[in-house]
Enzyme design. Sequence first.
Site, PDB file in Angstrom:
ATOM      1  N   GLU A   1       0.853  -1.201   0.000  1.00  0.00           N
ATOM      2  CA  GLU A   1       0.000   0.000   0.000  1.00  0.00           C
ATOM      3  C   GLU A   1       0.884   1.245   0.000  1.00  0.00           C
ATOM      4  O   GLU A   1       2.080   1.155   0.290  1.00  0.00           O
ATOM      5  CB  GLU A   1      -0.869   0.015   1.265  1.00  0.00           C
TER       6      GLU A   1
ATOM      7  N   ARG B   1      34.159  -7.313 -29.820  1.00  0.00           N
ATOM      8  CA  ARG B   1      34.510  -5.893 -29.883  1.00  0.00           C
ATOM      9  C   ARG B   1      36.018  -5.701 -29.692  1.00  0.00           C
ATOM     10  O   ARG B   1      36.603  -6.224 -28.742  1.00  0.00           O
ATOM     11  CB  ARG B   1      33.741  -5.147 -28.790  1.00  0.00           C
TER      12      ARG B   1
ATOM     13  N   GLU C   1       7.823 -16.951  -2.932  1.00  0.00           N
ATOM     14  CA  GLU C   1       8.036 -15.720  -3.704  1.00  0.00           C
ATOM     15  C   GLU C   1       9.520 -15.347  -3.723  1.00  0.00           C
ATOM     16  O   GLU C   1      10.063 -14.920  -4.746  1.00  0.00           O
ATOM     17  CB  GLU C   1       7.238 -14.568  -3.079  1.00  0.00           C
TER      18      GLU C   1
ATOM     19  N   GLU D   1      17.300  -5.080   2.556  1.00  0.00           N
ATOM     20  CA  GLU D   1      17.419  -4.692   3.972  1.00  0.00           C
ATOM     21  C   GLU D   1      16.556  -5.608   4.841  1.00  0.00           C
ATOM     22  O   GLU D   1      16.970  -6.016   5.930  1.00  0.00           O
ATOM     23  CB  GLU D   1      16.993  -3.224   4.164  1.00  0.00           C
TER      24      GLU D   1
END
Length: 370
Positions: free
Chosen positions: A117, A256, A230, A355
Amino acid sequence: MRRSLRDYVRQRVTPNVLAWETSGEVPRSFFGDLADLGVLGLRLSPEYGGGGQDFWFTVVLIEELMRCGSIGVPVAVMAHAEFATMLIDRYGSPALRETYVRGASQGRLIGALGVSEPDAGSDVAALRTRAVRDGDEFVINGSKLYISNGTIADYVTLAVRTGGTGARGLSLIVVPADAKGLVRRRLRKLGTHASDTAELFFEDCRVPAGNLLGAGNDGFGMIMSGFEGERLVLSVMACSHARLMFEEARDWGHRRRAFGQPLLGFQVWQHRLADVLTRIEAAEALTQRGIDLHVRGRAAQSEISMAKLFATETARFTATECAQLLGGQGYMEECLMARLHRDALALTIGAGSSEIMRGLIARANNLVAQ
Ligand SMILES: Cc1cc2nc3c(=O)[nH]c(=O)nc-3n(C[C@H](O)[C@H](O)[C@H](O)COP(=O)(O)OP(=O)(O)OC[C@H]3O[C@@H](n4cnc5c(N)ncnc54)[C@H](O)[C@@H]3O)c2cc1C
């Protein structure tokens, strides 16, 4: 499963990624395709159309989807099947499971999980969106922020406050997206563009009381129970993402040339990419350890938090290192590295920030002074 997914992603996803990034969403047909392949809802209950598999199958799904080069694509699938619908499958009534778990497994319905929220992100127990019982319904008022699949979803597994303050007053309730009083607004983001992210507003939004998961006021534990999966999802995404960036950089380093030799002729770049690869391998090992414990039903909060922390920080580190090797090319929008670079930044925030992971590791390992 890996082989058929790889073919599907190469033929049907990768060529469309740019269009999906531009439109800000994956099409509904994508969920239908995954259901046809038998890989949507891999961990959902077989009696409601799910695959009944363990997390290792989800790992294969994520790894193969990540090959398309857009984190937004697997995010849309994971938010639907692993985040929003797993909770309904685990805690919902048979009627809810029949509607939503079966619909989700078949790719007919798309789900979203609404927890965060405007004033409560990391601090889940502080959330304010309130659901008040009124006869056979709950009346919901409040808002949600940063919700993946928010505007494309057909239902939202919504965290609401049904009781007093703190963790004990929370519940989960399933809100159909066509419920009156729900308004949705798509947000513009720095990256993960193929994933639709939204703000949801609830104004006297009425939902049948039977849509509540569990007995009520027991939602905090449910939300926390979903976090293990999750966080492993994000750890796996981070490892795959980092490998993709490493491979892009290695190829570029061979091709490259500067000052008469390939970039990988310079020892400084050999060493920098050696450091990157070492970190990726370590992140993969830590992630696999977390998954192994999780699949075997062992307590794994510390290991999973470490995996999430290290793998997502590794993806950020890899993004910075590998984009630098590509020079100006890596900053150009048409270059895959540009997308990979910005997509990597979301990983250390979602499903509990770095954190918060450090805090969990500290608490689990007696590092907090009494
Ligand atoms: C792309 C994307 C998709 C998302 N999808 C969803 C979704 O589908 N559903 C959903 O519910 N949410 C979703 N989120 C929200 C996500 O879960 C939150 O952004 C996350 O939990 C952090 O909350 P916040 O953004 O409010 O940050 P805050 O909680 O305001 O934190 C801000 C900063 O302060 C730090 N901080 C906070 N508390 C502490 C502490 N105790 N100690 C030290 N530091 C602290 C945080 O680590 C962070 O760096 C998504 C976010 C993103 C970026």
